[in-house]
Design an enzyme around this catalytic site. Sequence first.
Site, PDB file in Angstrom:
ATOM      1  N   ASP A 185       9.801  44.734  87.271  1.00  0.00           N
ATOM      2  CA  ASP A 185       8.681  45.553  87.712  1.00  0.00           C
ATOM      3  C   ASP A 185       8.145  44.940  89.012  1.00  0.00           C
ATOM      4  OD1 ASP A 185       6.345  47.326  87.549  1.00  0.00           O
ATOM      5  OD2 ASP A 185       5.265  45.476  87.047  1.00  0.00           O
ATOM      6  N   TYR A 244       4.682  45.955  90.855  1.00  0.00           N
ATOM      7  CA  TYR A 244       3.229  45.781  91.000  1.00  0.00           C
ATOM      8  C   TYR A 244       2.640  45.111  89.769  1.00  0.00           C
ATOM      9  CZ  TYR A 244       3.878  48.369  95.175  1.00  0.00           C
ATOM     10  OH  TYR A 244       4.312  48.730  96.420  1.00  0.00           O
ATOM     11  N   SER A 257      10.351  50.320  89.894  1.00  0.00           N
ATOM     12  CA  SER A 257       8.906  50.347  90.134  1.00  0.00           C
ATOM     13  C   SER A 257       8.348  51.755  90.225  1.00  0.00           C
ATOM     14  CB  SER A 257       8.626  49.616  91.456  1.00  0.00           C
ATOM     15  OG  SER A 257       7.306  49.832  91.882  1.00  0.00           O
TER      16      SER A 257
END
Lengths: 227, 227
Positions: A10, A12, A121
């Site tokens: 991932d 963020y 993402s």
Amino acid sequence: MDHPKAVLFDAYGTLFDVYSVGLLAEQLFPGHGQALSVLWRDKQIEYTRLVTTSNDGAHYRPFWELTRAGLRYACKRLGLDLTAEREQQLMNQYRHLSAFPENREVLQALKARRITTGILSNGDPEMLGIAVRSAGLDGLLDHVISVDSVRKYKTHPEAYRLGTQAVGRDARHILFVSCNAWDALAATWYGYRTLWVNRYQLPFEELDTQPTRTGSTLRDVLAFFES
Amino acid sequence: MDHPKAVLFDAYGTLFDVYSVGLLAEQLFPGHGQALSVLWRDKQIEYTRLVTTSNDGAHYRPFWELTRAGLRYACKRLGLDLTAEREQQLMNQYRHLSAFPENREVLQALKARRITTGILSNGDPEMLGIAVRSAGLDGLLDHVISVDSVRKYKTHPEAYRLGTQAVGRDARHILFVSCNAWDALAATWYGYRTLWVNRYQLPFEELDTQPTRTGSTLRDVLAFFES
């Protein structure tokens, strides 16, 4: 169990510190920087869910726009005067979030072992491109995958499917790494092997599913390749 | 525009006060009652979204179970010792939430005008049945609709579709009433006429869609039948 063939991260909250906007937020709104950065993040994520669930993606908007919408909501909610100039400053900061310091060494260690690496993402391609280049990670990632192509955000299975498609492997051979408990949970539901990096000593979600492993920094990825 | 032919109400947060558990929470955990009731509610809603989005409902669980899961998470997060006895007390309180005081008179006024009335709720049938009877609303509602039959929570369109199916009218002829901004937003997206009852003076969601009208109590429903 054999070692994972690929590691997907991932972005963020995992590679990039979404709360690193808090410093500028505190300068612009003294006494409210932390509250703003938390509510901004919460609202951004809530909006990804609302547009994904409703009407089969008809209300999809890129992550950058939802990030701006979350900022506007958070400022209204906290009674903060978000001028156009302040909005521009905060959004610009979001474009250049700090990367967590151990990122590079972990990715380098994976590449040294010839492991396929990537990002999966919610960010849109432009945001991701800038963030990856700013952090100097571009040579260390085989895949930079945005959910934008399916117009559905994680935790929708079509978003997670992009990872297996890009890598060309079944999910059980791929390690998915996230600092977001909801993301680690849903990736586990999808079938990935998962590492939840619990940076902030939070409880995991109470939905009777656990990630494959829980760690405290991205370095814990490497333990998957040691036994 | 002609008057709505039916009015559907959200239940939790709209007819029933989800924060009315705060008093007991404060007795059990002095100094933490408000924080617990807010986080409990937020997590309950978050869990409805996670199970709805992921894997086409494979992880669906009834609202009662997600309410319990949200309570457990919230206590862990806040460092509160949720014994089995305290959990039982709080869940029992949730089963008997206070109804907002103007509910009955508004429903009575609608029935006096022969308007079809109903609830369209995330709550499971048993929870809803108890809450409606406790509040003495059972004679005033033509429909008590739970999303449980489709195993998808609002804001999924299949959940909103249950309302149009039960009433037998197109969404544009039905007024949907919610105190939850996300619910009023998604019902508007679905096609309902909407009233957002903004009990807590909050900003509306920043997603470029507005409810048909905004009010401050359920009495504002009646204005839809006056012009």
